[in-house]
Design a protein around this motif. Structure first.
Motif, short mmCIF file in Angstrom:
data_model
loop_
_atom_site.label_atom_id
_atom_site.label_comp_id
_atom_site.label_asym_id
_atom_site.label_seq_id
_atom_site.Cartn_x
_atom_site.Cartn_y
_atom_site.Cartn_z
N PHE A 30 0.84 -1.20 0.00
CA PHE A 30 0.00 0.00 0.00
C PHE A 30 0.88 1.26 0.00
CE2 PHE A 30 -2.38 3.28 2.36
CZ PHE A 30 -3.50 3.39 1.56
N ALA A 31 1.89 1.28 0.86
CA ALA A 31 2.75 2.46 0.96
C ALA A 31 3.49 2.72 -0.34
CB ALA A 31 3.75 2.27 2.11
N ASP A 32 3.90 1.66 -1.03
CA ASP A 32 4.61 1.83 -2.30
C ASP A 32 3.70 2.44 -3.36
OD1 ASP A 32 6.88 1.31 -4.17
OD2 ASP A 32 5.43 -0.06 -5.07
N ALA A 33 2.45 1.95 -3.45
CA ALA A 33 1.51 2.50 -4.43
C ALA A 33 1.17 3.94 -4.10
CB ALA A 33 0.24 1.64 -4.47
N VAL A 34 1.01 4.24 -2.83
CA VAL A 34 0.72 5.62 -2.40
C VAL A 34 1.85 6.55 -2.80
CG1 VAL A 34 0.60 7.06 -0.32
CG2 VAL A 34 -0.90 5.06 -0.54
N ARG A 35 3.08 6.10 -2.55
CA ARG A 35 4.24 6.94 -2.88
C ARG A 35 4.33 7.17 -4.37
NH1 ARG A 35 8.65 5.55 -4.98
NH2 ARG A 35 8.26 3.32 -4.58
N ARG A 36 4.18 6.12 -5.17
CA ARG A 36 4.33 6.24 -6.62
C ARG A 36 3.27 7.15 -7.24
NH1 ARG A 36 2.95 2.02 -8.74
NH2 ARG A 36 2.77 0.48 -7.07
N ASN A 37 2.12 7.25 -6.60
CA ASN A 37 1.03 8.06 -7.15
C ASN A 37 0.88 9.41 -6.46
OD1 ASN A 37 -0.77 6.36 -9.19
ND2 ASN A 37 -0.01 4.94 -7.62
N GLY A 38 1.86 9.77 -5.64
CA GLY A 38 1.85 11.08 -5.02
C GLY A 38 0.72 11.29 -4.02
N LEU A 39 0.38 10.24 -3.27
CA LEU A 39 -0.75 10.30 -2.35
C LEU A 39 -0.34 10.24 -0.88
CD1 LEU A 39 -3.07 7.79 -4.25
CD2 LEU A 39 -3.37 10.27 -4.15
N THR A 40 0.93 10.47 -0.61
CA THR A 40 1.43 10.31 0.75
C THR A 40 0.64 11.14 1.75
OG1 THR A 40 3.64 9.89 -0.13
CG2 THR A 40 3.48 10.44 2.21
N ASP A 41 0.28 12.36 1.38
CA ASP A 41 -0.45 13.24 2.29
C ASP A 41 -1.96 13.02 2.23
OD1 ASP A 41 1.95 14.40 3.05
OD2 ASP A 41 1.83 15.94 1.47
N ARG A 42 -2.40 12.09 1.38
CA ARG A 42 -3.84 11.84 1.24
C ARG A 42 -4.10 10.34 1.35
NH1 ARG A 42 -3.07 14.71 -3.45
NH2 ARG A 42 -4.11 13.14 -4.74
N SER A 43 -3.52 9.73 2.37
CA SER A 43 -3.67 8.28 2.52
C SER A 43 -3.77 7.92 4.00
CB SER A 43 -2.49 7.55 1.88
OG SER A 43 -1.28 7.85 2.56
N GLU A 44 -4.35 6.75 4.23
CA GLU A 44 -4.49 6.22 5.60
C GLU A 44 -4.46 4.70 5.52
OE1 GLU A 44 -7.80 6.11 9.23
OE2 GLU A 44 -8.10 7.41 7.48
N TRP A 45 -3.84 4.09 6.52
CA TRP A 45 -3.74 2.64 6.61
C TRP A 45 -4.48 2.17 7.86
CZ3 TRP A 45 -2.96 -1.51 3.88
CH2 TRP A 45 -2.57 -2.71 4.49
N ARG A 46 -5.40 1.23 7.69
CA ARG A 46 -6.17 0.71 8.83
C ARG A 46 -6.03 -0.81 8.90
NH1 ARG A 46 -11.91 3.82 7.64
NH2 ARG A 46 -11.11 5.97 7.73
N VAL A 47 -5.82 -1.31 10.10
CA VAL A 47 -5.79 -2.75 10.36
C VAL A 47 -6.90 -3.05 11.36
CG1 VAL A 47 -4.45 -4.70 11.22
CG2 VAL A 47 -3.31 -2.85 9.96
N LEU A 48 -7.80 -3.97 10.99
CA LEU A 48 -8.94 -4.30 11.84
C LEU A 48 -9.04 -5.81 12.01
CD1 LEU A 48 -11.70 -1.98 10.37
CD2 LEU A 48 -10.44 -1.63 12.47
N TYR A 49 -9.55 -6.22 13.14
CA TYR A 49 -9.82 -7.63 13.37
C TYR A 49 -11.30 -7.90 13.12
CZ TYR A 49 -5.21 -8.52 15.26
OH TYR A 49 -3.85 -8.68 15.38
N GLY A 50 -11.58 -8.87 12.29
CA GLY A 50 -12.96 -9.20 11.95
C GLY A 50 -13.05 -9.76 10.55
N HIS A 51 -14.22 -10.21 10.15
CA HIS A 51 -14.39 -10.77 8.81
C HIS A 51 -14.25 -9.65 7.78
CE1 HIS A 51 -16.10 -12.69 5.28
NE2 HIS A 51 -15.90 -13.84 5.90
N PRO A 52 -13.53 -9.90 6.67
CA PRO A 52 -13.30 -8.85 5.67
C PRO A 52 -14.57 -8.22 5.12
CG PRO A 52 -11.83 -10.69 5.30
CD PRO A 52 -12.77 -11.13 6.38
N THR A 53 -15.61 -9.01 4.87
CA THR A 53 -16.84 -8.44 4.31
C THR A 53 -17.50 -7.50 5.31
OG1 THR A 53 -17.22 -10.40 2.95
CG2 THR A 53 -19.10 -8.96 3.31
N ASP A 54 -17.56 -7.90 6.58
CA ASP A 54 -18.17 -7.06 7.60
C ASP A 54 -17.38 -5.78 7.79
OD1 ASP A 54 -20.06 -9.05 7.97
OD2 ASP A 54 -19.01 -9.96 9.66
N SER A 55 -16.06 -5.90 7.85
CA SER A 55 -15.21 -4.72 8.04
C SER A 55 -15.33 -3.76 6.87
CB SER A 55 -13.75 -5.15 8.22
OG SER A 55 -13.59 -5.96 9.36
#
Length: 279
Positions: free
Chosen positions: A76-101
């Protein structure tokens, strides 16, 4: 509505990198914000097994989860950097089923970018399921195929039009992409005639609506009983070099589509380009 807030669901599949890249380049094009959502599915074991697990095994489980999470975040960080989105990005890690989350967090985004299920690899792992997510999140989905890379999305767009509420919703949700596209083709396959149909010139009404928004649009239709409607659309995607398909999802009940088949199910199984779908 502008696409200013995109959510991409990240997982451990091989297709995750192309999906993240697709979401990042779309966010860059729309000057939007991108959020990467990585759902971690807790390992659930019977109580008597859990109680007997050695500390070493628990440590190995934690280490594996941490390594997988770090790998996904690096993509994710690599794609964000390559597309100039460093200041417009957020990374979230959650516990739970992917569809529900994804359904919960997707309600606070303009579009949810999710992967097509790979029938050969995704059977035994929890993933965000597009068939469920399109009903539960209340937002349009951009479903990215599990095979291939997609450096351009939305330059040449095919709109599958049947005059339904779902198709109208999909067109409205896709409008920011359609107005910026170099070419938009509206196609009706086996259009219904009469008062309940879509007119003497199928697709002309919705094409007129799109043209009033500044879209470079043309309308066409085909009547055939020799080729499956889904194949007709995919053939047109190939013939017109389209990089995105826009369509309504589940115009009839999901159970009926599961039993009898339908366009939504067919596209989710056979798509060759990203599909933006709304219900």
């Amino acid at each position: 509505m502008a696409l200013k807030d995109l959510l991409v669901v990240v997982d451990d599949t091989a297709a995750a990198a192309a999906r993240i890249d697709a979401a990042a380049q779309l966010a860059a094009r729309t000057d939007g914000h991108i959020t990467g959502l990585y759902p971690v599915v807790p390992l659930t074991l019977p109580g008597y097994v859990e109680a007997e697990l050695p500390d070493e095994v628990r440590a190995m489980q934690r280490g594996y989860t941490e390594n997988q999470t770090a790998r996904a975040e690096a993509l994710f960080a690599d794609a964000v950097r390559r597309n100039g989105l460093t200041d417009r990005s957020e990374w979230r890690v959650l516990y739970g089923h992917p569809t529900d989350s994804a359904a919960l967090h997707g309600r606070y985004a303009d579009v949810v970018v999710v992967g097509q299920a790979d029938p050969h690899r995704d059977r035994d792992r929890p993933i965000a399921v597009p068939q469920d997510l399109v009903f539960e999140c209340g937002r349009p989905l951009l479903v990215v195929p599990y095979a291939g890379s997609f450096p351009h999305i939305g330059e040449r767009v095919l709109v599958a039009w049947n005059g339904s509420r779902e198709a109208a919703r999909a067109v409205a949700d896709a409008m920011p992409i359609l107005t910026a596209a170099k070419r938009v083709v509206v196609m009706a396959v086996n259009p219904k005639a009469g008062p309940a149909g879509i007119g003497d010139e199928p697709g002309a009404d919705i094409a007129k609506h799109l043209s009033r928004h500044g879209c470079r649009v043309e309308a066409t239709h085909i009547v055939t009983d020799q080729i499956d409607p889904g194949d007709t659309l995919l053939n047109t995607v190939a013939d017109e070099s389209c990089d995105l398909l826009v369509m309504g999802a589940y115009g009839r009940s999901r159970l009926r589509e599961q039993v009898l088949g339908g366009m939504t199910r067919y596209m989710l199984e056979h798509m060759t380009v990203p599909v933006l779908m709304s219900h």
